[in-house]
Scaffold this active site. Sequence first.
Site, PDB file in Angstrom:
ATOM      1  N   HIS A 157      48.182  75.844  54.603  1.00 40.75           N
ATOM      2  CA  HIS A 157      47.015  76.028  54.072  1.00 40.75           C
ATOM      3  C   HIS A 157      47.373  76.994  52.968  1.00 40.75           C
ATOM      4  O   HIS A 157      46.386  77.315  52.023  1.00 40.75           O
ATOM      5  CB  HIS A 157      45.953  76.645  55.086  1.00 40.75           C
ATOM      6  CG  HIS A 157      46.228  77.831  55.548  1.00 40.75           C
ATOM      7  ND1 HIS A 157      46.602  78.504  56.790  1.00 40.75           N
ATOM      8  CD2 HIS A 157      45.970  79.294  55.098  1.00 40.75           C
ATOM      9  CE1 HIS A 157      46.776  79.658  57.014  1.00 40.75           C
ATOM     10  NE2 HIS A 157      46.193  80.290  56.018  1.00 40.75           N
ATOM     11  N   ASP A 164      50.324  73.346  60.625  1.00 42.15           N
ATOM     12  CA  ASP A 164      50.030  74.356  59.407  1.00 42.15           C
ATOM     13  C   ASP A 164      51.287  75.044  59.318  1.00 42.15           C
ATOM     14  O   ASP A 164      51.608  76.377  59.501  1.00 42.15           O
ATOM     15  CB  ASP A 164      48.982  75.164  60.042  1.00 42.15           C
ATOM     16  CG  ASP A 164      48.541  76.203  58.760  1.00 42.15           C
ATOM     17  OD1 ASP A 164      48.933  75.894  57.470  1.00 42.15           O
ATOM     18  OD2 ASP A 164      47.792  77.216  59.086  1.00 42.15           O
ATOM     19  N   SER A 172      47.872  85.457  56.205  1.00 43.32           N
ATOM     20  CA  SER A 172      48.567  84.002  56.316  1.00 43.32           C
ATOM     21  C   SER A 172      50.110  83.677  56.096  1.00 43.32           C
ATOM     22  O   SER A 172      50.441  84.184  55.138  1.00 43.32           O
ATOM     23  CB  SER A 172      47.693  82.970  55.576  1.00 43.32           C
ATOM     24  OG  SER A 172      46.449  82.786  56.236  1.00 43.32           O
TER      25      SER A 172
END
Length: 323
Positions: A114, A165, A264
């Site tokens: 992402h 992911d 992230s």
Amino acid sequence: MVLLIVYEIRSIYYKFSQFDVVNVSVAAESDADDDASAEWETMRKAPKFAKESFEADFRRCGRLISPRIINGEPARPHAYPWLVSLREFDKLYLYDHFCSGSLITRYHVLTAAHCLSKFKSANGLLVLAGLHIRNDLSAYAKRNTYKVRKLIVHEDYKQSTSENDIALIVLARPVELSENVSLVCLPFDLVNKTGSVARSNLTFVGWGMDEHQRAALELKKTTMNILDAETSDKCSNYVNERNRERIYCAMSARNNSNVCSGDSGGSLSQPLNDQWTIYGLASYVSAFRVLNDTRIFCDPSYPAFFTRISAYIDWIRAHYYFS
């Protein structure tokens, strides 16, 4: 009444780039870049040589030359030298940190899919290695800034459910390994069934938001424990059934910190036989909960979720050499 919102933890980019943009020029191409291009061509034409080169990187990973996170504590400078900062850039500006990644070979950065969803190509993305202070723009930082040759996002990544992911960034030239820049190991022992990840005292590091909703200036660390995603009520409500075996659900060991915006792609890692090994990539977390009309951001009483690296070893190995 408690309202819980789950989100990907990349969003610091949009929040902070507006006033943290720095007017810098990217270092000019050098003879080293020409040498790197020649090496790339050699590897591209000889996949066996490329594979052997990267396997050699795997064997020297995780050994340190010298011995964002809510309420996290500052990390010792360069104690986690595989961590890199991802930045967007254009002709005039180098933008602020928006995601992290981990060096697994001299050419490859492992990160969350992402983090790369807005990029249609490798153009416009830079990787900064060897950082401790997030906004370091010294000559040293510029020498450790790398252009990107290729982005490889998992072909089955689903943004709506955070399945698969995971992504690889292929650098345009190899990183220069040093005390401040080195590689982290992949958990091959889990795939080979020769070991298991300890469920406690894993380390997460990042430049994400602090408890005051500000981007951390220096790298921070926190200790996390892995929970059972199937039996823990705190985990099971936020894990897609199809993704259960490919995700780690983890919480602060002391219930005083959590990953947050800007974390992230960061690494959940632990030493194994004196080698630092990456077990998870930061994927998503509760954005905030509302309790009595008060927003509690990245609440430490809720878990964070990490892509389980061992479930993707075959995918990584299928893509790390040049095709």
